[in-house]
Design a protein around this motif. Structure first.
Motif, PDB file in Angstrom:
ATOM      1  N   ILE A 154      15.440  -5.482  40.022  1.00 48.10           N
ATOM      2  CA  ILE A 154      14.828  -4.340  40.698  1.00 48.10           C
ATOM      3  C   ILE A 154      13.791  -3.707  39.776  1.00 48.10           C
ATOM      4  O   ILE A 154      14.028  -3.588  38.565  1.00 48.10           O
ATOM      5  CB  ILE A 154      15.865  -3.251  41.069  1.00 48.10           C
ATOM      6  CG1 ILE A 154      17.100  -3.843  41.734  1.00 48.10           C
ATOM      7  CG2 ILE A 154      15.241  -2.190  41.964  1.00 48.10           C
ATOM      8  CD1 ILE A 154      18.296  -3.948  40.824  1.00 48.10           C
ATOM      9  N   VAL A 155      12.659  -3.311  40.349  1.00 51.10           N
ATOM     10  CA  VAL A 155      11.657  -2.529  39.620  1.00 51.10           C
ATOM     11  C   VAL A 155      11.599  -1.149  40.261  1.00 51.10           C
ATOM     12  O   VAL A 155      11.303  -1.013  41.448  1.00 51.10           O
ATOM     13  CB  VAL A 155      10.274  -3.199  39.646  1.00 51.10           C
ATOM     14  CG1 VAL A 155       9.273  -2.360  38.850  1.00 51.10           C
ATOM     15  CG2 VAL A 155      10.336  -4.610  39.074  1.00 51.10           C
ATOM     16  N   PHE A 156      11.911  -0.134  39.475  1.00 48.75           N
ATOM     17  CA  PHE A 156      11.888   1.252  39.927  1.00 48.75           C
ATOM     18  C   PHE A 156      10.713   2.004  39.303  1.00 48.75           C
ATOM     19  O   PHE A 156      10.257   1.669  38.204  1.00 48.75           O
ATOM     20  CB  PHE A 156      13.159   1.991  39.485  1.00 48.75           C
ATOM     21  CG  PHE A 156      14.440   1.528  40.109  1.00 48.75           C
ATOM     22  CD1 PHE A 156      14.746   1.832  41.430  1.00 48.75           C
ATOM     23  CD2 PHE A 156      15.374   0.817  39.360  1.00 48.75           C
ATOM     24  CE1 PHE A 156      15.949   1.440  42.001  1.00 48.75           C
ATOM     25  CE2 PHE A 156      16.577   0.415  39.915  1.00 48.75           C
ATOM     26  CZ  PHE A 156      16.865   0.733  41.240  1.00 48.75           C
ATOM     27  N   ASN A 157      10.256   3.056  39.982  1.00 50.12           N
ATOM     28  CA  ASN A 157       9.479   4.092  39.325  1.00 50.12           C
ATOM     29  C   ASN A 157      10.301   5.382  39.390  1.00 50.12           C
ATOM     30  O   ASN A 157      11.518   5.345  39.444  1.00 50.12           O
ATOM     31  CB  ASN A 157       8.078   4.231  39.935  1.00 50.12           C
ATOM     32  CG  ASN A 157       8.083   4.563  41.416  1.00 50.12           C
ATOM     33  OD1 ASN A 157       9.114   4.901  42.001  1.00 50.12           O
ATOM     34  ND2 ASN A 157       6.929   4.456  42.049  1.00 50.12           N
ATOM     35  N   TRP A 158       9.654   6.553  39.382  1.00 41.72           N
ATOM     36  CA  TRP A 158      10.375   7.797  39.625  1.00 41.72           C
ATOM     37  C   TRP A 158       9.509   8.725  40.450  1.00 41.72           C
ATOM     38  O   TRP A 158       8.312   8.482  40.627  1.00 41.72           O
ATOM     39  CB  TRP A 158      10.857   8.457  38.332  1.00 41.72           C
ATOM     40  CG  TRP A 158       9.798   8.987  37.383  1.00 41.72           C
ATOM     41  CD1 TRP A 158       8.520   9.380  37.671  1.00 41.72           C
ATOM     42  CD2 TRP A 158       9.961   9.193  35.973  1.00 41.72           C
ATOM     43  NE1 TRP A 158       7.876   9.826  36.546  1.00 41.72           N
ATOM     44  CE2 TRP A 158       8.738   9.722  35.474  1.00 41.72           C
ATOM     45  CE3 TRP A 158      11.012   9.011  35.087  1.00 41.72           C
ATOM     46  CZ2 TRP A 158       8.557  10.047  34.137  1.00 41.72           C
ATOM     47  CZ3 TRP A 158      10.805   9.330  33.756  1.00 41.72           C
ATOM     48  CH2 TRP A 158       9.608   9.835  33.282  1.00 41.72           C
ATOM     49  N   ASP A 159      10.107   9.772  40.969  1.00 46.40           N
ATOM     50  CA  ASP A 159       9.420  10.675  41.893  1.00 46.40           C
ATOM     51  C   ASP A 159       9.198  12.026  41.219  1.00 46.40           C
ATOM     52  O   ASP A 159       9.971  12.964  41.424  1.00 46.40           O
ATOM     53  CB  ASP A 159      10.240  10.826  43.174  1.00 46.40           C
ATOM     54  CG  ASP A 159       9.480  11.555  44.276  1.00 46.40           C
ATOM     55  OD1 ASP A 159       8.240  11.624  44.207  1.00 46.40           O
ATOM     56  OD2 ASP A 159      10.133  12.052  45.211  1.00 46.40           O
ATOM     57  N   HIS A 160       8.162  12.084  40.391  1.00 44.64           N
ATOM     58  CA  HIS A 160       7.752  13.333  39.751  1.00 44.64           C
ATOM     59  C   HIS A 160       6.241  13.427  39.819  1.00 44.64           C
ATOM     60  O   HIS A 160       5.548  12.441  40.120  1.00 44.64           O
ATOM     61  CB  HIS A 160       8.247  13.390  38.303  1.00 44.64           C
ATOM     62  CG  HIS A 160       9.733  13.422  38.185  1.00 44.64           C
ATOM     63  ND1 HIS A 160      10.476  14.529  38.538  1.00 44.64           N
ATOM     64  CD2 HIS A 160      10.619  12.475  37.776  1.00 44.64           C
ATOM     65  CE1 HIS A 160      11.762  14.262  38.349  1.00 44.64           C
ATOM     66  NE2 HIS A 160      11.875  13.025  37.899  1.00 44.64           N
TER      67      HIS A 160
END
Length: 273
Positions: A46-52
């Motif tokens: 899995i490749v995630f980013n973040w929500d900021h």
């Protein structure tokens, strides 16, 4: 590499997976795009980013990019890995809109989206973008109201999602509330803290599963990889953790060295069956 003790946890009967969180801070987008390609080639799951909207560490006003527009680009760029945010902040979007965004990225990716979601915590995001910060209790309550709305909207959209979109809930600080939401709605719980903390919260989550009539084996247990697999891997595995995520950002040049070490650990423990 140290051995991995067997575990009788009901949620441990699943393969071990490795994610990478490509934190979209302190980098230009060309570097992020190259990191996505490198992570998929290296073999992450899995490749995630973040929500900021701003960096969480390093220079406070450093370079930064938005979460969901980026996920749409990753959906087109990648072909194998699952993608998602670790995690989306529930406060930033109307739940029905978020459901539609997730459904669209699900289709763009050919069914590889994970909806990672949490109650939110980074006050600067709220203040600068005009959202009401409120209290932790109110933010968790709002998440509890949003999750059924998201699932109801998925059922009404045309075309429908390509699959039952997995829901990852991150958090557990307000364990009596957050972990109940995990028991009711999540396919993955991403927890934070020491192995001792994770063991305690796993037990609380199991109790909530019994309370709401959910099989705890349906919920994958996940955490961050804050160390090497030689040091942490066997202990996390014994706790029933079956997904770890390594976080990296532009200041490291998106160095995938630690990710590759965890991939080697994954391949070894999964080969044992």
């Amino acid at each position: 590499m140290p051995g991995t003790p067997e575990t009788d946890k009901p949620y441990a009967d699943r393969p071990f997976r490795v994610g990478v969180q490509l934190q979209p801070q302190h980098a230009d987008y060309a570097s992020i795009r190259a990191a996505v390609a490198g992570a998929e080639e290296a073999g992450v799951d899995i490749v995630f980013n973040w929500d900021h909207f701003f960096p969480l560490n390093g220079p406070a006003d450093g370079a930064h990019f938005e979460c969901w527009t980026m996920l749409g680009a990753w959906a087109e760029q990648t072909s194998r890995v699952e993608i998602g945010a670790l995690v989306t902040c529930n406060s930033y979007r109307n739940p029905d809109l978020l459901a539609d965004m997730a459904r669209t990225v699900d289709h763009l990716s050919g069914g590889r989206l994970i909806l990672g979601i949490g109650a939110g915590w980074f006050e600067r995001d709220y203040d600068e973008y005009g959202y009401s910060f409120g209290t932790p209790g109110k933010r968790i309550a709002a998440l509890g109201e949003a999750l059924p709305r998201i699932k109801a909207r998925w059922a009404r959209l045309n075309p429908a999602p390509t699959r039952d979109i997995p829901v990852l809930i991150g958090g557990g600080g307000g364990e009596r509330k957050t972990l109940r939401l995990v028991a009711e709605h999540a396919t993955t719980w991403h927890g934070f803290g020491s192995p001792e903390t994770l063991a305690h919260k796993n037990a609380v989550l199991d109790d909530w599963c019994a309370e709401v009539g959910r099989d705890p084996g349906e919920i994958e247990r996940s955490t961050g990889a804050h160390g090497s697999p030689d040091a942490l891997g066997p202990e996390l595995f014994a706790l029933g953790v079956r997904m770890v995520t390594v976080g990296i950002d532009g200041r490291s040049g998106y160095d995938l060295g630690a990710v590759r070490d965890w991939i080697a650990f994954r391949d070894e423990v999964n080969a044992r069956g």
